[in-house]
Design an enzyme around this catalytic site. Structure first.
Site: not given
Ligand code: NDP
Ligand code: 2IT
Length: 444
Positions: A165, A125
């Protein structure tokens, strides 16, 4: 003192102040008790000590210039945690809260998540404390170029393959890839989540959210139930939240609330996802806009209130520790039956206990959100094979992987005497393969 407790105590001593890393390690190691008891050779070869120590930590300076000519300096990270079963694989997070503890917790989780997918990917990561919010495209590009100017020497299609992420989506991956190619001359699958025109895979954008719903739907189906007619609350409004909402709605659920870091929206008629996509994906604006555009919807300042909304299914999809024991108790009191973790570690340890003690079906992150990285591995396969699979092909593979993860954690929990405890089931099932590979490869 027992082996696991000793390892955990030493880890806390050795990594002071790293609360997120300590929390993830505690959740994982505690769940591994039954498998460690069956394998005395693990202790003899210090397997858990090796498993919880990253193979390599890279920290670096990221200087860049903003639109006004000011020089800014951020800190970059890449934690190459474990390569026993494949090249390091895992996302990059750009968010002001990023520090070494956050990246290490995410890296540790990633090892077991990647193992659960059944695909040959190790765990890593990275990220930075850079805040993309409010920055121009030019500023984001210059930051990404500077970040990659150091990172490129540490990654490669067969060694370490980063992806997105929080704060890292298609735009950022594009800039990062462009700089990698300029520095190395290589057009290879060194990053996943790339655009479709330069080596990306169909379904990668949707994968984490869709995968979360596929796995949750399997848990419902096993209990003779489905998403049809269910009320769902989803936190976040980013990549994972949006596509979880899309798939849940397509299966007949009513999603009534979502949030960003400022506050939440409630729409009793069911969220209009086209409006959310317009606001978040196209305009990069705040979710509060939704209430101004959709009649009958309300916006409330602050995030916590979302967990007071009655629902059948809660899908936390924003960030770590967004549900504590009080939020969990409120959800239980209002009748929640399923919790599927789309974000990484969105529930505190005390929150998990509240759900499990109340008999809620709790689907932990490393299983429930594995669809993103699984589809990243499918993107790597397509890159290496110079192939491009159709949407239907990738989607069918994703669904099969998520259903297999559900079956794996369910069967593993049962066979280790903790049926229905998917925290233990996912940890043990993911760990089995990593442990076997580490044992086979000697003390390295
Ligand atoms: P994005 O940046 O696309 O979206 C994040 C969202 O969460 C936004 O709405 C953001 O709001 C909100 N957010 C972030 N930090 C906070 C906080 N401290 N308090 C409240 N809201 C918050 O990220 P992703 O959708 O990609 O990721 C979301 C989660 O999913 C993370 O935990 C990530 O690790 C996990 N994840 C992502 C994967 C992926 O493929 N993208 C895969 C597996 C897990 P704001 O815009 O106001 O910051
Ligand atoms: O938390 C996660 O699994 C991710 N942000 C996706 C990682 C990836 O390599 O696609």
């Amino acid at each position: 003192m027992e082996y696991i407790e000793r390892v955990l105590e030493a880890l806390k001593r050795k990594n002071p102040g790293e609360s997120e890393f300590q929390q993830a390690a505690e959740e994982i190691l505690t769940g591994l008790k039954p498998i460690v008891e069956r394998h005395p050779e693990y202790e003899k070869t210090a397997l858990l000590e090796r498993f919880t120590e990253p193979e390599r930590v890279i920290m670096f300076r990221v200087p860049w210039t903003d639109d006004h000519g000011n020089v800014c300096v951020n800190r970059g990270y890449r934690v190459q945690f474990n390569s026993a079963i494949g090249p390091y694989k895992g996302g990059l997070r750009f968010h002001p809260s990023v520090n070494l503890s956050v990246i290490k917790f995410l890296g540790l989780e990633q090892i077991l998540k990647n193992s659960l997918t059944g695909l040959p990917i190790g765990g890593g990561k990275g990220g930075s404390d850079f805040d993309p919010k409010g920055k121009s495209d030019g500023e984001v590009m210059r930051f990404c170029q500077s970040f990659m100017s150091e990172l490129y020497r540490h990654i490669g299609q067969d060694t370490d393959v980063p992806a997105g992420d929080i704060g890292v989506g298609g735009r950022e991956i594009g800039y990062l890839f462009g700089q990698y190619k300029k520095l190395t001359g290589l057009h290879v699958g060194v990053l996943t989540g790339r655009g479709l025109s330069y080596g990306g895979s169909l379904v990668r954008t949707e994968a984490t959210g869709y995968g979360l719903v596929y796995l949750t739907a399997k848990a419902l189906e096993r209990r003779g139930d489905s998403f049809e007619g269910k009320t769902v609350v989803i936190s976040g409004s980013g990549n994972v939240a949006i596509y979880a909402c899309e798939k849940a709605q397509s299966l007949g659920a009513k999603v009534v609330a979502m949030y960003d870091s400022n506050g939440y929206i409630y729409d009793g008629e069911g969220i209009r996802l086209d409006v959310v996509k317009q606001i978040k994906e196209k305009e990069r604006a705040r979710i509060s806009e939704y209430a101004a555009r959709v009649k009958g919807a309300v916006y409330c300042e602050g995030c916590k209130g979302i967990w007071q909304i009655p629902c059948d299914i809660a899908l936390p999809c924003a960030t770590q520790n967004e549900i504590d024991e009080n939020d969990a108790a409120a959800l239980v009191k209002n009748g929640v039956k399923y919790v599927g973790e789309g974000a990484n570690m969105p529930t505190t340890l005390a929150g998990i206990s509240v759900f499990q003690n109340a008999g809620v079906v709790f689907l932990p992150a490393k299983a429930a959100n594995a669809g993103g990285v699984a589809t990243s591995a499918l993107e790597m396969a397509q890159s290496s094979g110079r192939m491009f699979w159709s949407f239907a092909e990738v989607d069918a593979k994703l669904k099969a992987i998520m259903e297999n993860i559900y079956e794996q954690m369910d069967a593993t929990a049962e066979s280790y005497g903790c049926a229905g405890n998917y925290v233990a089931g996912a940890n043990i099932a993911g760990f089995e393969k990593v442990a076997e590979a580490m044992m086979a490869q000697g003390i390295v």
